[in-house]
Design an enzyme around this catalytic site. Structure first.
Site, PDB file in Angstrom:
ATOM      1  N   GLY A  22     -23.332 145.629  47.597  1.00 22.36           N
ATOM      2  CA  GLY A  22     -22.594 146.994  47.462  1.00 22.36           C
ATOM      3  C   GLY A  22     -23.239 147.917  48.400  1.00 22.36           C
ATOM      4  O   GLY A  22     -24.228 147.943  47.548  1.00 22.36           O
ATOM      5  N   SER A  23     -22.243 149.226  49.066  1.00 19.02           N
ATOM      6  CA  SER A  23     -23.025 150.172  49.223  1.00 19.02           C
ATOM      7  C   SER A  23     -21.730 150.465  50.329  1.00 19.02           C
ATOM      8  O   SER A  23     -20.783 150.912  49.735  1.00 19.02           O
ATOM      9  CB  SER A  23     -24.063 148.977  50.972  1.00 19.02           C
ATOM     10  OG  SER A  23     -23.045 148.028  51.716  1.00 19.02           O
TER      11      SER A  23
END
Length: 225
Positions: free
Chosen positions: A192-193
């Site tokens: 996640g980013s």
């Protein structure tokens, strides 16, 4: 294909899961053992899914034939366009730009790819916090990297890898003064980013907020030369 960033992680994780399954066989009831084993197996397959690295091809010969007087920009990441806004870039470019933010959920491919070809003229890692990646403050407060590529026409394109709430490691392969090719890998972010890319104000934006994009394939902008 499994990305190189996942090889050691998957190896250690498999060993830990096998040990946990063995211990649960002796320590837990049969029903709990079955549910526990199924959970660990599903979790491991998710990790395999997360570290996938599909082959992507962007053929520059097509853009040379059609975009003779323009620079085409491709998406540096898989994900969803979080925002498109005019913003002042104060780290390197020192001017107003159009910033496209791409949010990468844990279900997206997390390989990051060069949006343009050219020479890497700036690379910097910034330690920081791990706020949720879609918040405005995350771009400057979270752990992130900044990379700038100068094209053969002298255009400077800046892009950032930004860690999110789940992301705890950013890997960057870009090296200053190296020549790079559009679509090649420049980094990887785990779990996640977000990736931001800063474009000139005269850029023609080809995507809209909420649109899903594919790293190394989706054309996101055209810059007049």
């Amino acid at each position: 294909m499994i990305h190189r960033e996942g090889i050691s992680f998957l190896g250690y994780t498999l060993l830990v899961i096998l040990l946990l399954i063995i211990f649960s066989f002796f320590l837990l009831s049969r029903l709990v053992f079955v549910f526990t084993s199924v959970f660990f197996i599903i979790l491991y397959f998710f990790f395999i899914f997360f570290f996938r690295n599909p082959k992507r091809n962007f053929y520059e010969v097509h853009e040379k034939n059609y975009y003779n007087n323009k620079e085409i920009i491709i998406s540096p990441a898989d994900g969803k366009i979080l925002s498109i806004q005019k913003i002042f870039e104060n780290e390197f470019l020192k001017k107003n730009c159009i910033c496209l933010s791409i949010f990468m959920s844990p279900f997206n491919v997390h390989v990051n790819r060069f949006p343009v070809s050219g020479k890497v003229i700036y690379v910097k890692y910034h330690p920081g916090r791990y706020m949720i990646a879609w918040t405005t403050k995350s771009s400057s407060h979270n752990e992130h990297t900044t990379t700038v590529v100068e094209t053969n026409k002298g255009k400077k394109i800046l892009f950032r890898q930004i860690a999110g709430f789940l992301a705890r490691r950013i890997t960057i392969y870009a090296k200053k003064n190296s020549m790079v090719k559009k679509g090649d890998e420049f980094g990887f972010i785990k779990f996640g980013s977000r990736v931001d890319i800063f474009l000139p104000l005269n850029s023609i934006i080809l995507v809209k907020k909420g649109e899903k994009v594919t790293g190394g394939e989706t054309k996101i902008s055209i810059i007049p030369l």
